[in-house]
Design an enzyme around this catalytic site. Structure first.
Site, PDB file in Angstrom:
ATOM      1  N   GLY A  14      -8.348  -5.264   6.589  1.00  0.00           N
ATOM      2  CA  GLY A  14      -9.168  -4.782   5.470  1.00  0.00           C
ATOM      3  C   GLY A  14     -10.266  -5.781   5.133  1.00  0.00           C
ATOM      4  N   ARG A  24     -20.831 -16.993   8.084  1.00  0.00           N
ATOM      5  CA  ARG A  24     -21.988 -17.905   8.008  1.00  0.00           C
ATOM      6  C   ARG A  24     -21.536 -19.359   8.171  1.00  0.00           C
ATOM      7  NH1 ARG A  24     -23.919 -20.699   3.535  1.00  0.00           N
ATOM      8  NH2 ARG A  24     -26.159 -21.165   3.499  1.00  0.00           N
ATOM      9  N   ARG A  75      -8.484  -2.210  12.145  1.00  0.00           N
ATOM     10  CA  ARG A  75      -7.066  -2.521  12.336  1.00  0.00           C
ATOM     11  C   ARG A  75      -6.745  -1.966  13.716  1.00  0.00           C
ATOM     12  NH1 ARG A  75      -5.404  -3.661   6.841  1.00  0.00           N
ATOM     13  NH2 ARG A  75      -6.453  -2.327   5.352  1.00  0.00           N
ATOM     14  N   ASP A 106      -2.409 -10.835   6.978  1.00  0.00           N
ATOM     15  CA  ASP A 106      -1.183 -11.009   7.776  1.00  0.00           C
ATOM     16  C   ASP A 106      -1.249 -10.324   9.142  1.00  0.00           C
ATOM     17  OD1 ASP A 106      -1.112  -8.568   6.542  1.00  0.00           O
ATOM     18  OD2 ASP A 106       0.845  -8.831   5.603  1.00  0.00           O
ATOM     19  N   THR A 129      -8.541 -11.644   2.450  1.00  0.00           N
ATOM     20  CA  THR A 129      -7.924 -10.406   1.939  1.00  0.00           C
ATOM     21  C   THR A 129      -8.022 -10.421   0.415  1.00  0.00           C
ATOM     22  OG1 THR A 129      -5.821  -9.276   1.516  1.00  0.00           O
ATOM     23  CG2 THR A 129      -5.648 -11.563   2.221  1.00  0.00           C
ATOM     24  N   ASP A 131      -5.876  -9.219  -1.458  1.00  0.00           N
ATOM     25  CA  ASP A 131      -4.513  -9.163  -2.019  1.00  0.00           C
ATOM     26  C   ASP A 131      -3.931 -10.515  -2.428  1.00  0.00           C
ATOM     27  OD1 ASP A 131      -4.533  -6.460  -1.693  1.00  0.00           O
ATOM     28  OD2 ASP A 131      -3.326  -6.453   0.131  1.00  0.00           O
ATOM     29  N   ASP A 133      -2.083 -12.396  -0.694  1.00  0.00           N
ATOM     30  CA  ASP A 133      -0.666 -12.436  -0.312  1.00  0.00           C
ATOM     31  C   ASP A 133      -0.430 -13.250   0.965  1.00  0.00           C
ATOM     32  OD1 ASP A 133      -2.006 -10.642   1.265  1.00  0.00           O
ATOM     33  OD2 ASP A 133      -0.437  -9.121   1.274  1.00  0.00           O
ATOM     34  N   ARG A 175      -0.776  -2.928  -1.759  1.00  0.00           N
ATOM     35  CA  ARG A 175       0.289  -2.102  -1.185  1.00  0.00           C
ATOM     36  C   ARG A 175       1.627  -2.842  -1.253  1.00  0.00           C
ATOM     37  NH1 ARG A 175      -2.043   0.199   3.940  1.00  0.00           N
ATOM     38  NH2 ARG A 175      -2.293  -2.004   4.334  1.00  0.00           N
TER      39      ARG A 175
HETATM   40  O1  F6P Z   1      -5.000  -5.412   2.338  1.00  0.00           O
HETATM   41  C1  F6P Z   1      -5.960  -5.058   1.409  1.00  0.00           C
HETATM   42  C2  F6P Z   1      -5.764  -3.649   0.926  1.00  0.00           C
HETATM   43  O2  F6P Z   1      -6.838  -3.374   0.095  1.00  0.00           O
HETATM   44  C3  F6P Z   1      -4.451  -3.330   0.222  1.00  0.00           C
HETATM   45  O3  F6P Z   1      -4.396  -3.754  -1.095  1.00  0.00           O
HETATM   46  C4  F6P Z   1      -4.421  -1.857   0.362  1.00  0.00           C
HETATM   47  O4  F6P Z   1      -3.153  -1.351   0.197  1.00  0.00           O
HETATM   48  C5  F6P Z   1      -4.932  -1.657   1.741  1.00  0.00           C
HETATM   49  O5  F6P Z   1      -5.811  -2.744   1.985  1.00  0.00           O
HETATM   50  C6  F6P Z   1      -5.618  -0.361   1.999  1.00  0.00           C
HETATM   51  O6  F6P Z   1      -6.214  -0.419   3.242  1.00  0.00           O
HETATM   52  P1  F6P Z   1      -6.984   0.722   4.009  1.00  0.00           P
HETATM   53  O7  F6P Z   1      -7.443   1.723   3.027  1.00  0.00           O
HETATM   54  O8  F6P Z   1      -8.088   0.031   4.689  1.00  0.00           O
HETATM   55  O9  F6P Z   1      -6.009   1.284   4.974  1.00  0.00           O
END
Ligand code: F6P
Length: 324
Positions: A14, A24, A75, A106, A129, A131, A133, A175
């Protein structure tokens, strides 16, 4: 003298605000160290397909303030297969890339770790990210911007909630992690925060609404995307128990991933980007570069992805105390 002469940079998973600042930093510090730098488009997907472009000083001009990623991101399902990774390695050899720097979360580091084990290509990672996390950095690139985006949105929702005497249930991203919900909830003065790290106690929430202060004209409940109950179900329960409370749900969605990065994210991306290039030249690999207590910190990929779903209980307590 390092054997590394040519490096590639990519963004994966993401997107997050500040990825461009990281690109950069890698490109400019690579050039500073007389390295040749290439950009890999669309993360591992572009590596497999040989979508590799030269990067010079100008290619990263005027991007530090831009959200998204100029290298695009994906992804990649194919990179999860041994055949996909073999194709990627063939491109690494074909383009004579000595080392890679990947910006992501991750999934990105899991892939990098397997790739290093299989083909021994030096890779360093930057935490990108929204998140937050990852283990091994206080903050990830994009988290601060996402928090500010959420707080700005909730402030606006608060205006309309206040005008109509409404209760708003606001779903924010995360998520598997409630860290966006937690901080943005405190920062926007939310009445309650529901996150995946703690089991949501719906009866307790309803009780708080029943016995809480009656003179509040607006109420905001922040719910992380990955909460075990979820925004819609919370709304249904509230509407059923309190038909007289005017309740609305607002799902903020992907706007949280966009926008110009905050200064905090730009500086973080710049610092870890420069450090990652230096680390590669020192012979390091397989590590994420983060900032802990304002100092550069290296964490092996395998450890960086082991984010344990736990949150600071003091922060949760603060929400209850301040929402009196
Ligand atoms: O990992 C970042 C994030 O925004 C999460 O918080 C979210 O659940 C996920 O990506 C959604 O990803 P996508 O819509 O790209 O599948």
């Amino acid at each position: 003298m390092s054997a590394i002469k040519k490096i590639g940079v990519f963004t994966s998973g993401g997107d997050s605000p500040g990825m461009n600042a990281a690109i950069r930093a890698v490109v400019r510090s690579g050039l500073y160290h007389n390295l040749e730098v290439v950009g890999v488009m669309r993360g591992y997907e572009g590596l497999i397909n040989g979508e590799i472009i030269p990067m010079d000083r100008k290619s990263v001009a005027n991007i530090i303030q831009r959200g998204g990623t100029i290298l695009k991101t994906a992804r990649s399902a194919e990179f999860r297969t041994p055949e996909g990774r073999k194709k990627a390695y063939e491109q690494v050899k074909k383009h004579q890339i000595d080392a890679l720097i990947g910006v992501g979360g991750d999934g990105t580091f899991t892939g990098a770790s397997i790739f290093i084990d299989e083909f021994n290509v030096p890779i360093m990672g930057l935490p990108g990210t929204i998140d937050n996390d990852l283990v091994g950095t206080d903050y990830t690139i994009g988290y601060d911007t996402a928090l500010n985006t959420v707080v700005d949105a909730v402030d606006k929702i608060r205006d309309t909630a206040e005008s109509h005497d409404r209760l708003f249930i606001v779903e924010v991203m995360g998520r598997d992690s409630g860290l966006i919900a937690l901080r943005s909830g405190i920062g926007s003065g939310a009445e309650a925060i529901l996150i995946p790290e703690t089991k949501t106690d719906l009866p307790h929430l309803l009780e708080r609404l029943e016995h809480g202060r009656k003179d509040k004209s607006s109420k905001i409940i922040i719910v992380a995307e990955g909460d075990d109950v979820g925004a819609m179900q919370v709304a249904d329960a509230v509407k059923e128990k309190f038909p007289n409370i005017d309740t609305r749900v607002s799902i903020l969605g992907h706007m949280q991933r966009g926008g110009s990065p905050s200064c905090m994210d730009r500086v973080l991306a710049s610092r870890v980007g420069v450090a990652a290039v230096e680390a590669l030249l020192e012979g390091r690999k397989g590590e994420m570069v983060g900032l802990i207590n304002n100092n550069i910190h290296f964490t092996p990929f395998k450890k960086a992805i082991k984010h344990i779903a736990e949150v600071n209980p003091n922060l949760l307590k603060i929400v209850e105390i301040l929402s009196l």
